[in-house]
Design a protein around this motif. Structure first.
Motif, PDB file in Angstrom:
ATOM      1  N   ASN A   9       0.815  -1.217   0.000  1.00 10.13           N
ATOM      2  CA  ASN A   9       0.000   0.000   0.000  1.00 10.13           C
ATOM      3  C   ASN A   9       0.848   1.266   0.000  1.00 10.13           C
ATOM      4  O   ASN A   9       0.305   2.367   0.092  1.00 10.13           O
ATOM      5  CB  ASN A   9      -0.921   0.004   1.233  1.00 10.13           C
ATOM      6  CG  ASN A   9      -1.966  -1.088   1.152  1.00 10.13           C
ATOM      7  OD1 ASN A   9      -2.410  -1.438   0.067  1.00 10.13           O
ATOM      8  ND2 ASN A   9      -2.345  -1.636   2.304  1.00 10.13           N
ATOM      9  N   SER A  11       2.937   4.350  -1.189  1.00  9.92           N
ATOM     10  CA  SER A  11       3.076   5.185  -2.377  1.00  9.92           C
ATOM     11  C   SER A  11       4.546   5.354  -2.698  1.00  9.92           C
ATOM     12  O   SER A  11       5.429   5.013  -1.894  1.00  9.92           O
ATOM     13  CB  SER A  11       2.423   6.544  -2.146  1.00  9.92           C
ATOM     14  OG  SER A  11       3.195   7.306  -1.232  1.00  9.92           O
ATOM     15  N   GLU A  45      -1.145  10.002  -7.265  1.00  9.81           N
ATOM     16  CA  GLU A  45      -0.759   8.619  -7.519  1.00  9.81           C
ATOM     17  C   GLU A  45      -1.539   7.665  -6.630  1.00  9.81           C
ATOM     18  O   GLU A  45      -1.661   7.885  -5.421  1.00  9.81           O
ATOM     19  CB  GLU A  45       0.736   8.454  -7.271  1.00  9.81           C
ATOM     20  CG  GLU A  45       1.232   7.040  -7.576  1.00  9.81           C
ATOM     21  CD  GLU A  45       2.699   6.890  -7.181  1.00  9.81           C
ATOM     22  OE1 GLU A  45       3.328   5.962  -7.664  1.00  9.81           O
ATOM     23  OE2 GLU A  45       3.177   7.703  -6.389  1.00  9.81           O
ATOM     24  N   THR A  46      -2.088   6.613  -7.197  1.00  9.84           N
ATOM     25  CA  THR A  46      -2.706   5.573  -6.399  1.00  9.84           C
ATOM     26  C   THR A  46      -1.637   4.946  -5.514  1.00  9.84           C
ATOM     27  O   THR A  46      -0.571   4.613  -6.012  1.00  9.84           O
ATOM     28  CB  THR A  46      -3.332   4.497  -7.313  1.00  9.84           C
ATOM     29  OG1 THR A  46      -4.281   5.129  -8.159  1.00  9.84           O
ATOM     30  CG2 THR A  46      -4.005   3.415  -6.497  1.00  9.84           C
ATOM     31  N   HIS A  49       0.749   2.078  -6.621  1.00  8.25           N
ATOM     32  CA  HIS A  49       0.278   1.541  -7.898  1.00  8.25           C
ATOM     33  C   HIS A  49       1.425   1.155  -8.823  1.00  8.25           C
ATOM     34  O   HIS A  49       1.621  -0.024  -9.128  1.00  8.25           O
ATOM     35  CB  HIS A  49      -0.639   2.562  -8.566  1.00  8.25           C
ATOM     36  CG  HIS A  49      -1.041   2.200  -9.962  1.00  8.25           C
ATOM     37  ND1 HIS A  49      -1.850   1.128 -10.243  1.00  8.25           N
ATOM     38  CD2 HIS A  49      -0.714   2.754 -11.154  1.00  8.25           C
ATOM     39  CE1 HIS A  49      -2.020   1.044 -11.552  1.00  8.25           C
ATOM     40  NE2 HIS A  49      -1.344   2.017 -12.118  1.00  8.25           N
ATOM     41  N   ARG A  50       2.199   2.126  -9.243  1.00  2.00           N
ATOM     42  CA  ARG A  50       3.245   1.830 -10.217  1.00  2.00           C
ATOM     43  C   ARG A  50       4.379   1.007  -9.601  1.00  2.00           C
ATOM     44  O   ARG A  50       4.874   0.069 -10.228  1.00  2.00           O
ATOM     45  CB  ARG A  50       3.784   3.128 -10.818  1.00  2.00           C
ATOM     46  CG  ARG A  50       2.813   3.792 -11.779  1.00  2.00           C
ATOM     47  CD  ARG A  50       3.430   4.991 -12.459  1.00  2.00           C
ATOM     48  NE  ARG A  50       2.509   5.538 -13.439  1.00  2.00           N
ATOM     49  CZ  ARG A  50       2.431   5.118 -14.709  1.00  2.00           C
ATOM     50  NH1 ARG A  50       3.231   4.172 -15.131  1.00  2.00           N
ATOM     51  NH2 ARG A  50       1.567   5.645 -15.542  1.00  2.00           N
ATOM     52  N   HIS A  52       4.260  -0.973  -6.959  1.00  2.00           N
ATOM     53  CA  HIS A  52       3.773  -2.317  -6.670  1.00  2.00           C
ATOM     54  C   HIS A  52       3.605  -3.131  -7.956  1.00  2.00           C
ATOM     55  O   HIS A  52       3.945  -4.326  -7.995  1.00  2.00           O
ATOM     56  CB  HIS A  52       2.450  -2.230  -5.918  1.00  2.00           C
ATOM     57  CG  HIS A  52       1.846  -3.570  -5.612  1.00  2.00           C
ATOM     58  ND1 HIS A  52       2.418  -4.471  -4.743  1.00  2.00           N
ATOM     59  CD2 HIS A  52       0.725  -4.167  -6.092  1.00  2.00           C
ATOM     60  CE1 HIS A  52       1.683  -5.562  -4.677  1.00  2.00           C
ATOM     61  NE2 HIS A  52       0.653  -5.400  -5.487  1.00  2.00           N
ATOM     62  N   ASP A  53       3.077  -2.497  -9.004  1.00  2.00           N
ATOM     63  CA  ASP A  53       2.918  -3.201 -10.278  1.00  2.00           C
ATOM     64  C   ASP A  53       4.260  -3.621 -10.846  1.00  2.00           C
ATOM     65  O   ASP A  53       4.404  -4.732 -11.393  1.00  2.00           O
ATOM     66  CB  ASP A  53       2.188  -2.306 -11.289  1.00  2.00           C
ATOM     67  CG  ASP A  53       0.707  -2.192 -10.982  1.00  2.00           C
ATOM     68  OD1 ASP A  53       0.228  -2.915 -10.085  1.00  2.00           O
ATOM     69  OD2 ASP A  53       0.031  -1.373 -11.629  1.00  2.00           O
TER      70      ASP A  53
END
Length: 647
Positions: A9, A11, A45-46, A49-50, A52-53
């Motif tokens: 989770n 950022s 930014e989620t 997101h980036r 973690h992806d």
């Protein structure tokens, strides 16, 4: 478990702060500083997101993930640079190293820097070793790859080494039609989703290039992938460079959620391509035209049909909107004659919608003209377009031949009714096109008759240069013919093969390899003529030299006779334009010249130039001089019986 959830989770700004604190406290150098102003909007930014992806894409361990964040921080934040210099106790050594990561980050492991591990295998980071300076692996400077940096910061980009080789597809709005109408394409989607990581390609086979491209776009649309293309001819020759390219594209496909369409030519090295495809671990489709070497590549083979008549009509109605209701029967003719793909229909319909018209009849004429213009793109580079100017009154033929030509026009005009409305196309898989053979001596009106038919049906007329199609290399003639037939079917044009006996001749007894391959060319022509759905007119001076199996596949055969005296008189009467100055010409006397209509036209034209030069009207002296010139070209004497009474 809580630690793993916290990282998931996190950022990007939080990850940078965490790694920075590890860096300065682990080295025991200074109190951690607050995050600086970053070159991206962290609030948008989620969380995670980036980052973690990226960790999931390339199966990074938590330590490898933090090594990547460390390299990112040193590239975009001054506090990381200062902390690295302090940790090295050297103001000049302000870069991260693997040794520094091992000493400061959690859960370190030496294998993270191995060439087979994700950080180096996928070039997420690079080890900088200045030329001439020895740097141990543990202390070599590390830097994040520029493409990965842009991805993490949300900057639109593509790998620089791929930018000149790969190209994004333009996606038609209704490209999904191909997937819905063919269950085989769903098999391709399942193959991508289930086996793409094993490097197995989908082979899109079929006659029509546009249909294969549309099928690829449909697959990408359904799978939620961004479509890109690559020409197989652009693959590097060196094995090491191909391997690097395969890894770069696999990485790029993961970053962009993309699929690749490899376009092949017949001269491409399929063995080299097969080896490269095995190394690509991402969704790939190969453009494999029917009969090409690309069909032999390993992978899932899918036959891609073109749009059916019903689907083309539905696409036209969808794209034209209210305009389609004013076309009446013209829309059925457009569907029957112009076998466009979805993208071409969309482009033509867009032009038609933007054209301001008042009368319904004008809409029909304009829509037909637009389709002719769109169809020319596929044939203009393969054949010569002839502007048809001849009319029925220009043809001087016996009643039987004239009636046969009118029957040909009826068949061409009513194709949409018979094939589509009455169901003949659905009942019979072959023979939907129209082929006619015009046989007769040179100059008897064969090409003019083709012009008359093209003008009657308001279609383009293309003359095929057979000399440019025939090749001494095995298989090249068939490839050239395939391109011409494919383009002709799409364009709706009338295809004219002049002097076709050079290509459609009789098969001979096989005495050597040349005879065998010559017979294969004729066999291919027989098969293609049987499946051809356009309009083909073939002319010959020697009907007896044509293969009998080929003649059986011709729907109409018209024998153009050598004109008799009465016919020659009618030809002479209509040969001169109405504005041409004539000086008491006796057409009955001119009909004594025993020549065909083509030669009469040459004599009339040459006589006009002689009269213009002399400043006189066109009369017997000029026609006589022109006749002698033409007879000399024909290597025959101008007899006194032919000139009796007017010389």
């Amino acid at each position: 478990m809580n630690a793993v959830r916290t990282l998931a989770n996190e950022s990007l700004s939080q990850a940078l702060d965490r790694v920075y604190r590890k860096l300065v406290t682990g080295a025991g150098t200074e109190t951690p500083q607050a995050s600086a102003s970053l070159p991206y909007n962290a609030d948008d930014e989620t969380p995670g997101h980036r980052l973690h992806d990226l960790q999931a894409m390339f199966a990074l361990s938590p330590f490898e993930r933090d090594v990547l964040v460390l390299c990112l921080g040193c590239s975009i934040e001054a506090r990381f640079v200062t902390a690295c210099a302090a940790a090295h106790e050297n103001a000049q050594a302000n870069w991260p190293t693997f040794g520094l990561a091992l000493a400061t980050l959690d859960d370190p492991h030496w294998s993270a820097i191995g060439r087979a591990r994700p950080l180096r295998y996928w070039t997420l980071i690079e080890m900088v070793r200045p030329a001439g300076n020895y740097a141990p692996l543990l202390h070599a400077p590390l830097q994040i790859d520029e493409r990965i940096l842009h991805y993490l910061l949300g900057v639109p980009a593509i790998e620089e080494r791929l930018e000149a080789l790969t190209h994004p597809f333009s996606v038609p709005s209704d490209s999904g039609n191909a997937l819905r109408r063919d269950s085989a394409l769903r098999d391709g989607l399942r193959h991508w989703l289930g086996h793409a990581e094993q490097g197995k390609a989908v082979l899109l086979c079929g006659e029509r290039s546009a249909s294969r491209s549309s099928a690829f776009v449909a697959l990408c649309k359904e799978a939620g992938l961004n479509p890109y293309s690559l020409y197989a001819a652009d693959l590097p020759a060196a094995a090491e460079e191909r391997n690097t390219l395969a890894r770069l594209w696999t990485r790029e496909a993961a970053l962009q959620n993309a699929a690749l369409f490899v376009r092949c030519n017949d001269g491409d090295n399929v063995h080299m391509l097969a080896g490269w495809l095995d190394q690509v671990q991402a969704p790939v489709a190969v453009d494999a035209p029917s009969g090409s070497s690309a069909e032999r590549l390993p992978g899932l083979r899918l036959e891609v049909p073109e749009l059916s008549a019903e689907e083309r009509k539905a696409a036209w109605i969808d794209q034209l909107g209210d305009v389609s209701r004013h076309l009446n029967g013209t829309l059925d003719r457009i569907v029957e004659y112009f076998h466009f793909d979805a993208a071409t229909i969309q482009a033509a319909a867009s032009i038609a919608r933007e054209t301001e018209l008042d009368e319904h009849e004008a809409i029909e004429r304009t829509a037909w003209r637009i389709c002719r213009q769109q169809g020319r793109r596929s044939l203009d580079n393969l054949a010569r377009r002839i502007e048809p100017r001849a009319e029925w009154s220009d043809l001087i033929l016996p009643p039987t031949q004239t009636e046969t030509l009118q029957q040909i026009a009826i068949h061409m005009r009513q194709r949409a009714v018979v094939n589509q409305c009455w169901g003949f196309a659905e009942r019979y898989s072959r023979g939907h096109g129209l082929s006619a053979l015009f046989a007769g001596a040179s100059g008897t009106g064969k090409t003019m008759a083709a012009e008359v038919l093209a003008r009657e049906l308001d279609l383009d007329l293309y003359q095929v240069d057979l000399a440019a199609l025939v090749s001494k290399y095995i298989g090249e003639t068939e490839k050239n013919l395939r391109r011409v037939f494919d383009a002709a079917e799409e364009s709706g044009a009338v295809l004219l093969f002049d002097e076709c006996d050079a290509l459609f001749g009789k098969r001979s007894e096989v005495r050597d390899s040349h005879d065998r391959y010559a017979n294969m060319e004729v066999a291919y022509l027989l098969q293609r003529m049987d499946s051809y759905r356009g309009v083909a007119i073939l002319t010959t001076n020697m009907r007896h030299s044509l293969d009998s199996a080929f003649v059986r596949r011709i729907r109409f055969i018209v024998q153009f006779p050598f004109p008799d005296a009465a016919s020659r008189a009618r030809i002479w009467q209509g040969i001169f334009p109405k504005n041409a100055p004539l000086d008491r010409i006796d057409y009955e006397q001119l009909s004594q010249l025993n020549i065909a209509g083509g030669t009469i036209r040459n004599i009339a034209t040459h006589a006009a130039f002689l009269a213009a030069e002399a400043g006189t009207s066109i009369g017997a002296p000029q026609i006589l001089a022109a006749s002698r010139l033409e007879y000399a070209k024909l290597d025959k004497p101008l007899t006194s019986s032919e000139t009796k009474g007017w010389v």
